[in-house]
Motif scaffolding. Sequence first.
Motif, PDB file in Angstrom:
ATOM      1  N   SER A  18     -27.556  16.259  32.350  1.00  0.00           N
ATOM      2  CA  SER A  18     -27.746  15.455  33.561  1.00  0.00           C
ATOM      3  C   SER A  18     -26.387  15.165  34.164  1.00  0.00           C
ATOM      4  O   SER A  18     -25.339  15.448  33.569  1.00  0.00           O
ATOM      5  CB  SER A  18     -28.465  14.134  33.239  1.00  0.00           C
ATOM      6  OG  SER A  18     -27.579  13.205  32.644  1.00  0.00           O
ATOM      7  N   ARG A  20     -24.847  12.472  34.416  1.00  0.00           N
ATOM      8  CA  ARG A  20     -24.019  11.455  33.748  1.00  0.00           C
ATOM      9  C   ARG A  20     -23.035  12.068  32.754  1.00  0.00           C
ATOM     10  O   ARG A  20     -22.149  11.369  32.272  1.00  0.00           O
ATOM     11  CB  ARG A  20     -24.897  10.417  33.061  1.00  0.00           C
ATOM     12  CG  ARG A  20     -25.747  10.915  31.912  1.00  0.00           C
ATOM     13  CD  ARG A  20     -26.589   9.776  31.368  1.00  0.00           C
ATOM     14  NE  ARG A  20     -27.486  10.213  30.301  1.00  0.00           N
ATOM     15  CZ  ARG A  20     -28.294   9.382  29.654  1.00  0.00           C
ATOM     16  NH1 ARG A  20     -28.324   8.105  29.973  1.00  0.00           N
ATOM     17  NH2 ARG A  20     -29.098   9.833  28.695  1.00  0.00           N
ATOM     18  N   ASP A  39     -28.473  14.714  39.361  1.00  0.00           N
ATOM     19  CA  ASP A  39     -29.325  15.433  38.413  1.00  0.00           C
ATOM     20  C   ASP A  39     -29.967  16.604  39.157  1.00  0.00           C
ATOM     21  O   ASP A  39     -30.385  16.474  40.311  1.00  0.00           O
ATOM     22  CB  ASP A  39     -30.425  14.519  37.879  1.00  0.00           C
ATOM     23  CG  ASP A  39     -29.881  13.380  37.020  1.00  0.00           C
ATOM     24  OD1 ASP A  39     -28.738  13.482  36.552  1.00  0.00           O
ATOM     25  OD2 ASP A  39     -30.612  12.383  36.837  1.00  0.00           O
ATOM     26  N   GLY A  44     -32.697  15.272  33.825  1.00  0.00           N
ATOM     27  CA  GLY A  44     -32.325  13.894  34.103  1.00  0.00           C
ATOM     28  C   GLY A  44     -33.484  13.153  34.735  1.00  0.00           C
ATOM     29  O   GLY A  44     -34.619  13.233  34.269  1.00  0.00           O
ATOM     30  N   ASP A  45     -33.192  12.455  35.826  1.00  0.00           N
ATOM     31  CA  ASP A  45     -34.233  11.706  36.537  1.00  0.00           C
ATOM     32  C   ASP A  45     -34.772  12.461  37.746  1.00  0.00           C
ATOM     33  O   ASP A  45     -35.540  11.902  38.532  1.00  0.00           O
ATOM     34  CB  ASP A  45     -33.665  10.363  37.017  1.00  0.00           C
ATOM     35  CG  ASP A  45     -33.350   9.420  35.867  1.00  0.00           C
ATOM     36  OD1 ASP A  45     -34.101   9.446  34.856  1.00  0.00           O
ATOM     37  OD2 ASP A  45     -32.365   8.662  35.956  1.00  0.00           O
ATOM     38  N   ASP A 154     -30.934  13.244  27.195  1.00  0.00           N
ATOM     39  CA  ASP A 154     -31.052  14.186  28.312  1.00  0.00           C
ATOM     40  C   ASP A 154     -31.806  15.440  27.893  1.00  0.00           C
ATOM     41  O   ASP A 154     -32.653  15.952  28.631  1.00  0.00           O
ATOM     42  CB  ASP A 154     -29.663  14.562  28.840  1.00  0.00           C
ATOM     43  CG  ASP A 154     -29.044  13.486  29.697  1.00  0.00           C
ATOM     44  OD1 ASP A 154     -29.795  12.615  30.196  1.00  0.00           O
ATOM     45  OD2 ASP A 154     -27.814  13.492  29.872  1.00  0.00           O
ATOM     46  N   ARG A 157     -35.568  14.638  27.672  1.00  0.00           N
ATOM     47  CA  ARG A 157     -36.305  14.304  28.901  1.00  0.00           C
ATOM     48  C   ARG A 157     -36.328  15.460  29.901  1.00  0.00           C
ATOM     49  O   ARG A 157     -36.863  15.323  31.001  1.00  0.00           O
ATOM     50  CB  ARG A 157     -35.744  13.046  29.553  1.00  0.00           C
ATOM     51  CG  ARG A 157     -34.303  13.131  30.048  1.00  0.00           C
ATOM     52  CD  ARG A 157     -33.879  11.813  30.667  1.00  0.00           C
ATOM     53  NE  ARG A 157     -32.477  11.826  31.047  1.00  0.00           N
ATOM     54  CZ  ARG A 157     -31.968  11.064  32.013  1.00  0.00           C
ATOM     55  NH1 ARG A 157     -32.749  10.247  32.699  1.00  0.00           N
ATOM     56  NH2 ARG A 157     -30.680  11.119  32.300  1.00  0.00           N
ATOM     57  N   SER A 158     -35.790  16.603  29.522  1.00  0.00           N
ATOM     58  CA  SER A 158     -35.880  17.788  30.380  1.00  0.00           C
ATOM     59  C   SER A 158     -37.351  18.188  30.517  1.00  0.00           C
ATOM     60  O   SER A 158     -38.098  18.185  29.537  1.00  0.00           O
ATOM     61  CB  SER A 158     -35.111  18.958  29.760  1.00  0.00           C
ATOM     62  OG  SER A 158     -33.764  18.632  29.544  1.00  0.00           O
ATOM     63  N   SER A 159     -37.769  18.546  31.715  1.00  0.00           N
ATOM     64  CA  SER A 159     -39.160  18.978  31.893  1.00  0.00           C
ATOM     65  C   SER A 159     -39.352  20.364  31.272  1.00  0.00           C
ATOM     66  O   SER A 159     -38.431  21.183  31.253  1.00  0.00           O
ATOM     67  CB  SER A 159     -39.527  19.009  33.369  1.00  0.00           C
ATOM     68  OG  SER A 159     -38.974  20.153  34.005  1.00  0.00           O
TER      69      SER A 159
END
Length: 253
Positions: A18, A20, A39, A44-45, A154, A157-159
Amino acid sequence: MPKATPLTFLYLHYWAGSGRAFQAVAERLAPDYAVLAPDLGGFGDAPAPAGGYTVDAYADEVAAFVAAHQLTDYVLVGHSMGGKIALALAARQPAGLRGVALLSPSPPTPEPMTDADRKASLHAWGQRVEAENTLQHITARPLAPALRQHILADNLRSSKAAWDAWLLHGSRENLVARMCEVRVPCTILAGDQDAVMSPSVHGLETLPLLPEGTPLEIIAAAGHLLPYEAPDEVATLLRAFGEKVRQWASAAH
């Protein structure tokens, strides 16, 4: 006279990462350089990219981000996956682009990855133990526990769509025919202990396709996650590159 707008470094992060990741480098570049680190779609988000998960679709996203932030003097900092995206956008010669800095980049050629590694990576999505193993494999320097948790979070939470698309398609895209259109100063930064993309990969697959005189800067005892592992060295090299870019832009005008 009004103060000149600072050169902006626009960081495009690595696969399963991401924006960050660039925080420590951004702190070291301030206040002389502005930094943006979005991102990328599916990581990320960020929601899924509207145009899909191809390298060009990501480049479209970045171009829209540049337009939304009205950037007129910027350097793309492409890290791993982000490197391939940065090169795809740079080949379009967008207004305001002053340079491209590549951190352990995925090459313009299909990324070197064995079928076995690709299959293993596909099956690793969403699994914490696999994320921890990957982190251990791709880094060479010890990281603070908080940074390790950021990297693992990170990854997890990756799709799945973005994860699979890069492994199956994006990493395999071939941009070689477009690289003659990259006409801004470039630099490559690589860790000499990178187990994902060794400096020799950059020297063979990427460097010959970039403008003449592009340097390959080697960071000792560092792995693949340069912004986390070597923020001091990365910031120092980007500062030097920023000065080169400013000089080039002044000469061009």
